[in-house]
Write an enzyme that holds these catalytic residues in place. Structure first.
Site, PDB file in Angstrom:
ATOM      1  N   CYS A 182       0.826  -1.207   0.000  1.00 41.47           N
ATOM      2  CA  CYS A 182       0.000   0.000   0.000  1.00 41.47           C
ATOM      3  C   CYS A 182       0.857   1.252   0.000  1.00 41.47           C
ATOM      4  O   CYS A 182       1.085   1.883   1.036  1.00 41.47           O
ATOM      5  CB  CYS A 182      -0.962   0.026   1.186  1.00 41.47           C
ATOM      6  SG  CYS A 182      -2.197   1.343   1.019  1.00 41.47           S
ATOM      7  N   CYS A 362      -5.883   1.942  -4.115  1.00 37.75           N
ATOM      8  CA  CYS A 362      -5.347   2.595  -2.919  1.00 37.75           C
ATOM      9  C   CYS A 362      -6.334   3.677  -2.500  1.00 37.75           C
ATOM     10  O   CYS A 362      -6.305   4.780  -3.048  1.00 37.75           O
ATOM     11  CB  CYS A 362      -3.969   3.191  -3.202  1.00 37.75           C
ATOM     12  SG  CYS A 362      -3.185   3.874  -1.732  1.00 37.75           S
TER      13      CYS A 362
END
Length: 430
Positions: A182, A362
């Protein structure tokens, strides 16, 4: 070693026997994280008769995407963890130990207790390793002296405590060289802290700095302008080509190697009152040193089929595979369909039917209640799920991130439900 089979109908065969006969399991899955549990559940929904085993030493399973919310005071840390036993798919055998290596020519996985397990097909998805030790002094000061990280279960709440306590001074946020899991998470931690300080009227007394080892704010250009609006709102000082290499917690000083335009590197000491660290990350050692690894240490796969480049009965997904996609849980959601369908096709010696488009997502939390839902594939191609401008911060995206996705993770994703999971299309529900 602990071995447990969770199947209400069929008792488990003795594991000693299973471990002594090569190829006893149809599919062995390395890793009991998001990818490992998800792919096992999806395979068993397609073929309940498959003999599957999950090799995983940990006794707890975490929903890591919510740790950023915990660090921003927007989620309860206790809701991000469950016993591993509760998420093992019914019908699969849990081998509660760690893998230590592979003999792909003999279809064997070696275990840390000295035994080996045979497979007909192998799925490699142990995640990546957080290399805290690569930053000198960091491990000695985590969780104290104002040093924290949302990348660890036991530290996310400390991030929120530091944010609440800081009234004036300097807050540093770091991002190491990519790839990391991430890649937006280091920024999300910063934006949530800044939003809190702004709301309390104290942001003017806090100097916020983002030190990134890379040269851009975000790797997909379309999302940089809206992010820059928040950088300006929070008066954040951006420092690119600035890599954290040492932390002196007692003296609250962080050291960065900063590269100039000519490639020269200077080590710079920066005092801090709060330091949020994103650690360097790499493939686990037993992957990096194995025959399955590519030159960078990741499990080598064809990025479209997720089949190993040299061993056709091996597939990989999640953070450890070499596919150049964003390392996120959302990517895993799409990869599961690709691996499940291609693995079963390979089992029958059929053409692999499904291709991965590099999808990753994301959800960039820019303030409490607003999220930029960044969804993209190979080459930065935008792949929005919904017919809305993906660069606009939205409350609906916040609800998706903070409310729906955690619920769906525990009650759908880990049960093999594949909602909005087919690459290149909208939805397919099993």
């Amino acid at each position: 070693m602990n071995e447990r089979t969770w199947n209400n109908d069929t008792p488990a065969a003795p594991m000693d026997a299973a471990l002594s006969r090569g190829g006893d399991f149809d599919v062995v899955v390395i890793g009991g994280g998001t990818a490992g549990i998800g792919i096992t559940a999806s395979l068993l929904r397609r073929q309940p008769s498959l003999r599957t085993a999950i090799v995983e030493p940990c006794d707890r399973h975490y929903y890591q995407p919510a740790w950023t919310l915990v660090g921003g005071g927007a989620y309860d840390i206790s809701k991000t963890v469950q016993p591993m036993a509760s998420v093992i798919p019914p019908g699969s055998t849990w081998i509660q130990t760690a893998a230590s290596g592979f003999d792909p020519d003999s279809n064997l996985v070696h275990l840390t207790d000295g035994r080996s397990i045979g497979y007909r097909q192998l799925v490699v998805c142990p995640g990546l390793r957080l290399a805290w030790e690569q930053v000198e002094g960091l491990e000695d000061t985590l969780g104290k002296n104002g040093v924290t990280s949302n990348y660890r279960f036991d530290l996310a709440s400390y991030t929120w405590a530091l944010t609440q306590d800081l009234k004036r001074g300097k807050a540093l946020f770091t991002q190491p060289p990519l790839p990391i899991k991430c890649a937006g998470a280091p920024q999300k931690a910063m934006y949530l802290s800044c939003d809190h300080w702004l709301g309390k009227g104290g942001l003017d007394d806090i100097e916020v700095e983002f030190n990134a080892a890379g040269s851009v704010l975000f790797g997909v250009a379309a999302f940089v302008p809206p992010l820059m609006e928040y950088v300006r709102r929070y008066n954040i000082n951006l420092m690119f080509d600035s890599n954290l290499v040492r932390v002196d917690g007692v003296n609250r000083t962080a050291y960065f190697d900063i590269k100039d335009e000519k490639g020269n590197v200077e080590r710079v000491a920066k005092p801090f009152d709060m330091l949020h660290v994103t650690p360097p990350q790499m493939a686990p050692d037993f992957i990096r040193r194995s025959p399955l690894a590519d030159s960078a240490g990741w499990c080598e796969v064809n990025p479209e089929t997720l089949q190993h480049s040299r061993y056709p009965n091996i597939f990989s997904l999640g953070d450890v595979c070499s596919s150049p996609n964003a390392k996120t849980a959302a990517a895993v959601r799409k990869q599961i369909v690709v691996v499940a369908e291609n693995l079963l096709a390979a089992k029958e010696e059929k053409e692999l039917p499904t291709r991965y488009d590099g999808y990753g997502s994301c959800p960039l939390i820019v303030e409490k209640g607003k999220v930029i839902l960044a969804e993209f594939g190979f080459g930065g191609k935008l792949l929005p799920t919904f017919p809305l401008d993906p660069t606009v911060p939205r409350y609906l995206a916040w609800l998706l991130k903070a409310k729906f996705l955690p619920w769906f993770y525990w009650h759908g994703f880990l049960k093999g439900r594949e909602w909005f999971a087919r690459p290149g299309s909208t939805t397919r529900v099993l």
